[in-house]
Design a protein around this motif. Sequence first.
Motif, PDB file in Angstrom:
ATOM      1  N   SER A  48      13.636  -5.354   6.459  1.00  0.00           N
ATOM      2  CA  SER A  48      13.931  -3.980   6.294  1.00  0.00           C
ATOM      3  C   SER A  48      14.916  -3.824   4.956  1.00  0.00           C
ATOM      4  O   SER A  48      14.038  -3.340   4.252  1.00  0.00           O
ATOM      5  CB  SER A  48      14.354  -3.022   7.383  1.00  0.00           C
ATOM      6  N   PHE A  49      15.129  -5.115   4.534  1.00  0.00           N
ATOM      7  CA  PHE A  49      16.340  -4.818   3.487  1.00  0.00           C
ATOM      8  C   PHE A  49      15.097  -4.646   2.832  1.00  0.00           C
ATOM      9  O   PHE A  49      15.206  -4.638   1.606  1.00  0.00           O
ATOM     10  CB  PHE A  49      17.328  -6.017   3.595  1.00  0.00           C
ATOM     11  N   VAL A  50      14.414  -5.565   2.686  1.00  0.00           N
ATOM     12  CA  VAL A  50      13.688  -6.335   0.659  1.00  0.00           C
ATOM     13  C   VAL A  50      12.531  -4.579   1.274  1.00  0.00           C
ATOM     14  O   VAL A  50      12.768  -4.656  -0.141  1.00  0.00           O
ATOM     15  CB  VAL A  50      12.707  -7.005   2.059  1.00  0.00           C
ATOM     16  N   ILE A  51      12.128  -4.502   1.944  1.00  0.00           N
ATOM     17  CA  ILE A  51      11.665  -2.777   2.124  1.00  0.00           C
ATOM     18  C   ILE A  51      12.081  -2.004   1.076  1.00  0.00           C
ATOM     19  O   ILE A  51      12.295  -0.814   0.753  1.00  0.00           O
ATOM     20  CB  ILE A  51      10.697  -2.375   2.792  1.00  0.00           C
ATOM     21  N   ALA A  52      13.683  -1.753   1.940  1.00  0.00           N
ATOM     22  CA  ALA A  52      13.879  -0.787   1.515  1.00  0.00           C
ATOM     23  C   ALA A  52      14.642  -1.003   0.127  1.00  0.00           C
ATOM     24  O   ALA A  52      14.842   0.003  -1.207  1.00  0.00           O
ATOM     25  CB  ALA A  52      15.787  -0.490   2.449  1.00  0.00           C
ATOM     26  N   ALA A  53      15.254  -2.182  -0.578  1.00  0.00           N
ATOM     27  CA  ALA A  53      15.428  -2.034  -1.940  1.00  0.00           C
ATOM     28  C   ALA A  53      14.586  -1.958  -2.594  1.00  0.00           C
ATOM     29  O   ALA A  53      14.502  -2.082  -4.098  1.00  0.00           O
ATOM     30  CB  ALA A  53      16.148  -4.033  -1.917  1.00  0.00           C
ATOM     31  N   ALA A  54      13.157  -2.639  -1.942  1.00  0.00           N
ATOM     32  CA  ALA A  54      11.641  -2.621  -3.318  1.00  0.00           C
ATOM     33  C   ALA A  54      11.509  -0.773  -3.641  1.00  0.00           C
ATOM     34  O   ALA A  54      11.799  -0.136  -4.748  1.00  0.00           O
ATOM     35  CB  ALA A  54      10.887  -3.289  -2.114  1.00  0.00           C
ATOM     36  N   TRP A  55      11.248   0.041  -3.061  1.00  0.00           N
ATOM     37  CA  TRP A  55      11.495   1.544  -2.593  1.00  0.00           C
ATOM     38  C   TRP A  55      12.713   2.023  -3.515  1.00  0.00           C
ATOM     39  O   TRP A  55      12.132   2.350  -3.986  1.00  0.00           O
ATOM     40  CB  TRP A  55      11.683   1.370  -0.647  1.00  0.00           C
ATOM     41  N   ALA A  56      14.046   1.222  -3.202  1.00  0.00           N
ATOM     42  CA  ALA A  56      15.052   1.928  -4.417  1.00  0.00           C
ATOM     43  C   ALA A  56      14.495   1.810  -5.444  1.00  0.00           C
ATOM     44  O   ALA A  56      14.947   2.911  -6.517  1.00  0.00           O
ATOM     45  CB  ALA A  56      15.930   2.125  -3.489  1.00  0.00           C
TER      46      ALA A  56
ATOM     47  N   TYR B 185       6.124  -7.256  -7.045  1.00  0.00           N
ATOM     48  CA  TYR B 185       5.202  -6.872  -5.307  1.00  0.00           C
ATOM     49  C   TYR B 185       4.312  -8.139  -5.046  1.00  0.00           C
ATOM     50  O   TYR B 185       4.334  -8.219  -4.065  1.00  0.00           O
ATOM     51  CB  TYR B 185       4.582  -5.782  -5.839  1.00  0.00           C
ATOM     52  N   PHE B 186       4.212  -8.898  -6.024  1.00  0.00           N
ATOM     53  CA  PHE B 186       2.869  -9.055  -5.531  1.00  0.00           C
ATOM     54  C   PHE B 186       3.905 -10.687  -4.642  1.00  0.00           C
ATOM     55  O   PHE B 186       3.740 -11.410  -3.848  1.00  0.00           O
ATOM     56  CB  PHE B 186       2.901 -10.422  -6.840  1.00  0.00           C
ATOM     57  N   PHE B 187       4.892 -11.435  -5.811  1.00  0.00           N
ATOM     58  CA  PHE B 187       6.150 -11.781  -4.993  1.00  0.00           C
ATOM     59  C   PHE B 187       6.761 -11.428  -3.312  1.00  0.00           C
ATOM     60  O   PHE B 187       7.505 -12.236  -2.805  1.00  0.00           O
ATOM     61  CB  PHE B 187       7.492 -12.548  -5.615  1.00  0.00           C
ATOM     62  N   GLY B 188       7.189 -10.141  -3.428  1.00  0.00           N
ATOM     63  CA  GLY B 188       7.250  -9.972  -2.284  1.00  0.00           C
ATOM     64  C   GLY B 188       6.718  -9.757  -1.591  1.00  0.00           C
ATOM     65  O   GLY B 188       6.770 -10.054  -0.726  1.00  0.00           O
TER      66      GLY B 188
ATOM     67  N   PHE C 204       0.891  -1.366   0.120  1.00  0.00           N
ATOM     68  CA  PHE C 204       0.201   0.251   0.119  1.00  0.00           C
ATOM     69  C   PHE C 204       0.943   0.924  -0.081  1.00  0.00           C
ATOM     70  O   PHE C 204       0.663   1.990  -0.224  1.00  0.00           O
ATOM     71  CB  PHE C 204      -0.669   0.025   1.166  1.00  0.00           C
ATOM     72  N   GLY C 205       2.035   0.845   0.650  1.00  0.00           N
ATOM     73  CA  GLY C 205       2.847   2.395   0.490  1.00  0.00           C
ATOM     74  C   GLY C 205       3.658   3.009  -0.740  1.00  0.00           C
ATOM     75  O   GLY C 205       3.722   3.319  -0.781  1.00  0.00           O
ATOM     76  N   MET C 206       4.229   1.786  -1.230  1.00  0.00           N
ATOM     77  CA  MET C 206       4.928   1.730  -2.451  1.00  0.00           C
ATOM     78  C   MET C 206       3.836   2.016  -3.395  1.00  0.00           C
ATOM     79  O   MET C 206       3.489   2.278  -4.217  1.00  0.00           O
ATOM     80  CB  MET C 206       6.205   1.360  -2.701  1.00  0.00           C
ATOM     81  N   TYR C 207       3.906  -0.044  -3.741  1.00  0.00           N
ATOM     82  CA  TYR C 207       2.847  -0.236  -4.821  1.00  0.00           C
ATOM     83  C   TYR C 207       1.539   1.251  -5.376  1.00  0.00           C
ATOM     84  O   TYR C 207       1.784   0.990  -6.296  1.00  0.00           O
ATOM     85  CB  TYR C 207       2.827  -1.542  -4.801  1.00  0.00           C
ATOM     86  N   TYR C 208       0.518   0.569  -4.648  1.00  0.00           N
ATOM     87  CA  TYR C 208      -0.398   0.937  -4.286  1.00  0.00           C
ATOM     88  C   TYR C 208      -0.306   2.652  -4.861  1.00  0.00           C
ATOM     89  O   TYR C 208      -0.886   3.644  -6.098  1.00  0.00           O
ATOM     90  CB  TYR C 208      -1.727   0.927  -3.835  1.00  0.00           C
ATOM     91  N   ARG C 209       0.513   3.147  -4.273  1.00  0.00           N
ATOM     92  CA  ARG C 209       0.861   4.714  -4.849  1.00  0.00           C
ATOM     93  C   ARG C 209       1.247   4.989  -5.617  1.00  0.00           C
ATOM     94  O   ARG C 209       0.503   6.059  -6.320  1.00  0.00           O
ATOM     95  CB  ARG C 209       1.471   5.190  -2.887  1.00  0.00           C
ATOM     96  N   ARG C 210       2.590   4.283  -6.543  1.00  0.00           N
ATOM     97  CA  ARG C 210       2.933   4.651  -7.910  1.00  0.00           C
ATOM     98  C   ARG C 210       1.554   3.804  -8.554  1.00  0.00           C
ATOM     99  O   ARG C 210       2.383   4.353  -9.726  1.00  0.00           O
ATOM    100  CB  ARG C 210       3.989   3.124  -7.456  1.00  0.00           C
ATOM    101  N   TYR C 211       1.465   2.170  -8.579  1.00  0.00           N
ATOM    102  CA  TYR C 211       0.326   1.929  -9.925  1.00  0.00           C
ATOM    103  C   TYR C 211      -0.983   2.357  -9.098  1.00  0.00           C
ATOM    104  O   TYR C 211      -2.284   1.573 -10.903  1.00  0.00           O
ATOM    105  CB  TYR C 211       0.873   0.744  -9.809  1.00  0.00           C
ATOM    106  N   ARG C 212      -2.011   2.186  -8.170  1.00  0.00           N
ATOM    107  CA  ARG C 212      -3.303   2.855  -8.370  1.00  0.00           C
ATOM    108  C   ARG C 212      -3.820   1.145  -8.424  1.00  0.00           C
ATOM    109  O   ARG C 212      -5.252   1.537  -9.140  1.00  0.00           O
ATOM    110  CB  ARG C 212      -4.125   4.009  -8.906  1.00  0.00           C
ATOM    111  N   ASP C 213      -3.624   0.421  -8.474  1.00  0.00           N
ATOM    112  CA  ASP C 213      -4.042  -1.226  -9.247  1.00  0.00           C
ATOM    113  C   ASP C 213      -4.985  -1.714  -7.434  1.00  0.00           C
ATOM    114  O   ASP C 213      -3.990  -2.539  -6.705  1.00  0.00           O
ATOM    115  CB  ASP C 213      -2.897  -2.061  -9.328  1.00  0.00           C
ATOM    116  N   ARG C 214      -6.206  -1.125  -7.577  1.00  0.00           N
ATOM    117  CA  ARG C 214      -6.648  -2.002  -6.145  1.00  0.00           C
ATOM    118  C   ARG C 214      -6.582  -3.309  -5.647  1.00  0.00           C
ATOM    119  O   ARG C 214      -6.722  -3.714  -5.198  1.00  0.00           O
ATOM    120  CB  ARG C 214      -8.076  -1.137  -6.146  1.00  0.00           C
ATOM    121  N   GLU C 215      -7.480  -3.998  -7.596  1.00  0.00           N
ATOM    122  CA  GLU C 215      -7.019  -5.297  -7.358  1.00  0.00           C
ATOM    123  C   GLU C 215      -5.788  -5.710  -6.528  1.00  0.00           C
ATOM    124  O   GLU C 215      -6.029  -6.912  -5.787  1.00  0.00           O
ATOM    125  CB  GLU C 215      -8.077  -5.649  -8.844  1.00  0.00           C
ATOM    126  N   LEU C 216      -5.030  -5.374  -7.667  1.00  0.00           N
ATOM    127  CA  LEU C 216      -3.004  -6.713  -7.398  1.00  0.00           C
ATOM    128  C   LEU C 216      -2.910  -6.078  -5.699  1.00  0.00           C
ATOM    129  O   LEU C 216      -2.427  -7.060  -4.717  1.00  0.00           O
ATOM    130  CB  LEU C 216      -2.018  -6.070  -8.009  1.00  0.00           C
TER     131      LEU C 216
END
Length: 191
Positions: free
Chosen positions: A117-125, A91-94, A27-39
């Motif tokens: 934390s490493f996973v989240i930071a890497a995905a964000w970057a 993101y789904f695999f994450g 929700f903090g990264m994927y949804y804010r960037r892509y707005r795909d509610r279903e995924l």
Amino acid sequence: MLNFSDPIWELIARFAINTGAMSLLVFGMYYRRYRDRELATTASMFNIFAFAVLTILSSVQFSLAAGFGLFAILALFSLRSEQIEKIEIAYFFGAIAIAVICSVLGTGLVFVLCIVSFVIAAAWALDHPNMMKSAHGAKVTLDAIDPDILSDTEKTRRLLCKRLGVDVMTFQIIELNYVNDMARINIFYRN
């Protein structure tokens, strides 16, 4: 004071880490960037379900082969589902990876928190809009097939640029239908 050596409190702590990390990722990264509610909904529900199943499985005798079998079953779902984009798969695999990391018993909570934390930071970057300027993608259906569509890819690229009014960087022909004189093409472009 909370005693995290008590299995119930450890489970609650693991679930809190899992839910917090998954919420940040989905929700903090994927949804804010892509707005795909279903995924976003699907990935978050899958995370919670995977966490529950994997927590039960990690507390009983469970072979590695059975674990691979579980993921093979999950892979079959993707074969029966509609095609999703590469970033959606990541993101789904994450979300599933976070559930796996948080649910495996025998790892310390601090270690779990560090890895998540490493996973989240890497995905964000890696998916930050300023990190890599990416091209936009689109699926295009053309109502006429150019005779040189396969033999002269540069000519085809120029024709797509002219027809669509964007800089087509690359394209992939998905289908050529000579009966209906139609071409389906995935394009990657910059404005």
